[in-house]
Design an enzyme around this catalytic site. Structure first.
Site, short mmCIF file in Angstrom:
data_model
loop_
_atom_site.label_atom_id
_atom_site.label_comp_id
_atom_site.label_asym_id
_atom_site.label_seq_id
_atom_site.Cartn_x
_atom_site.Cartn_y
_atom_site.Cartn_z
CB SER A 171 -0.96 -0.04 1.18
OG SER A 171 -1.85 1.07 1.16
CG ASP B 80 -3.41 4.36 -0.80
OD1 ASP B 80 -3.97 4.06 -1.87
OD2 ASP B 80 -3.55 3.69 0.23
CG ASP C 62 -3.50 -0.38 -1.89
OD1 ASP C 62 -3.52 0.76 -1.40
OD2 ASP C 62 -4.09 -1.34 -1.37
CG ASP D 256 -6.83 0.93 -0.37
OD1 ASP D 256 -6.08 1.93 -0.29
OD2 ASP D 256 -6.77 -0.02 0.43
#
Length: 439
Positions: A97, A232, A234, A236
């Site tokens: 992430s 960010d 990843d 999400d």
């Protein structure tokens, strides 16, 4: 195996010292034993270490007798969309992430995009420790979900046109969905750091640190754009920048989005972070919605929407999830719904947000303490005349101010956030609590 890699919401650590191919294989075997059968969607971010980890996870799953659906380099929302839209049994996302390049990890996701957390993550560790694996001969399949995703989000995101936006992909995997979707809209888009590069040469894809967002803020002003979007690592979650270059706090953004979601969903629930402004609750109620305060942790909001209903949920870190998007936290989708609100209301984002800023808030303040539990109890005793909510740490409210004080799960830190009716009251109470924590 290092037990410290089994976090609250995922399995994560430094590669290769903590997270490596052997760990990936064992986690893949344990997850397969947990899921038991069916198809597992597997994707990876752009880190250099993600491909070798990905290969070992896929090998573990097929050797357990389950099938792998390989969707390649992707982001977490697209992985979750694939899982839900295809109704498969589980998914594994190889990503760390927002963490720096030397980290990597695995997010484990069950049917309906329910992310594993807490005791479920520990169950994976127990399966590994006891070697309770299963065997079989699964197959590997390949699929590119972008066309199906694009069709879905453009169908439900609302009308969007005549905008100029700046997108900071941070060299993460947000561009996997952002470029294909945004190119279909009647808007002008300026991309920053679009190329996927797991070394993150421009800045870490972490919105927690203001310096990472600063280039986007400057670019929005330079371009005369209507808004900016910071993904960010990843993708999400996203942080939204208004046309003046100012960060829109996720609680204010949720208030704006709540108005839109409740127009055709009167009486529905909206889940919100206990650290959010009380203006959020007031806004939801004024629109006929049912506000439900939640503890910190984005998987809890998703789980509520998916299993109990409700139209919207949001956390202070920037995770926002919608019923119309399967309860998935998707930074691009949240940005699209924000763009739709601007298009519909024909007002700059700053003017839409301004009326929602009714109170004075602190940032979330992190403080190092030796005994976290004792520190919380001491503060709670001093403010025992307030109304306490037993949700997450200490949350005490008065008629004209409130504060939240929580323990960090991983460090000797406590995190403090306050809100008050006046700037003076806010500063006084902040200093009073900080002084208590220092003694």
């Amino acid at each position: 195996m290092n037990k410290d890699i089994f976090k609250t919401y995922d399995i994560r650590g430094v590669y290769p010292d903590q997270i490596n191919e052997q760990v990936a294989y064992l986690v893949g075997k344990a997850f397969s034993a947990y899921i038991k059968e069916g198809v597992v969607v597997v994707g990876r971010d752009g880190r250099e270490s993600s491909l070798p980890l990905f290969k070992r996870v896929c090998k573990a799953i097929t050797e357990s007798g389950l099938d792998v659906l390989d969707i390649g380099v992707t982001n977490t929302p697209l992985l979750n969309f694939t899982l839900v839209s295809k109704n498969y049994n589980g998914a594994v996302m190889i990503t760390a992430s927002h963490n720096p390049a030397e980290f990597n990890g695995l997010k484990l996701i069950k049917r309906r995009a329910l992310q594993m957390y807490g005791d479920e993550i520990q169950k994976i560790k127990q399966i590994i420790d006891k070697e309770q694996f299963i065997s079989g001969e699964g197959k590997k399949m390949f699929y590119n979900p972008i066309e199906d995703y694009k069709k879905h989000v453009l169908n439900v995101c609302g009308e969007i046109y005549d905008l100029k936006i700046v997108i900071d992909c941070g060299n993460g995997v947000g561009s996997v969905t952002a470029r294909p979707v945004l190119s279909q809209l009647d808007i002008k888009t300026v991309f920053m750091y679009e190329d996927i590069n797991g070394f993150f040469p421009n800045h870490d894809p972490n919105p927690h640190y203001a310096e990472n967002i600063l280039p986007l803020q400057k670019k929005v002003v330079e371009e005369g754009a209507d808004l900016g979007v910071f993904f960010d690592g990843d993708a999400d979650r996203s942080i939204i920048i208004d046309e003046k270059g100012d960060i829109v706090s996720p609680d204010m953004l949720l208030s704006l989005l709540a108005e839109e979601e409740l127009l055709n969903n009167f009486g529905e629930k909206i889940y919100y972070d206990l650290r959010f402004s009380r203006a959020v609750k007031e806004k939801i109620e004024s629109m006929g919605g049912k506000p439900e305060m939640m503890r910190v942790g984005n998987p809890f909001y998703k789980e509520k929407i998916i299993t109990e209903g409700g139209v919207l949920g949001g956390e202070l870190s920037g995770h926002i999830m919608f019923k119309i998007n399967y309860g998935i936290d998707d930074g691009l989708f949240a940005a699209l719904r924000t763009m739709s609100a601007i298009t519909k209301k024909k007002k700059p984002l700053s003017k839409l947000i301004s009326p929602l800023k009714k109170y004075f808030q602190s940032e979330e303040i992190s403080m190092e303490v030796k005994n976290k539990k004792q520190a919380l109890e001491k503060v709670k005793a001093v403010f025992k005349d307030g109304e306490e909510l037993f949700i997450d740490g200490v949350y005490i409210s008065y008629s004209d101010w409130w504060f939240s004080l929580r323990q960090s799960n991983t460090e000797d830190l406590v995190r403090l956030r306050l809100e008050a009716d006046s700037k003076e009251l806010l500063e006084n109470k902040k200093e009073e609590i900080i002084s208590l924590l220092r003694t």
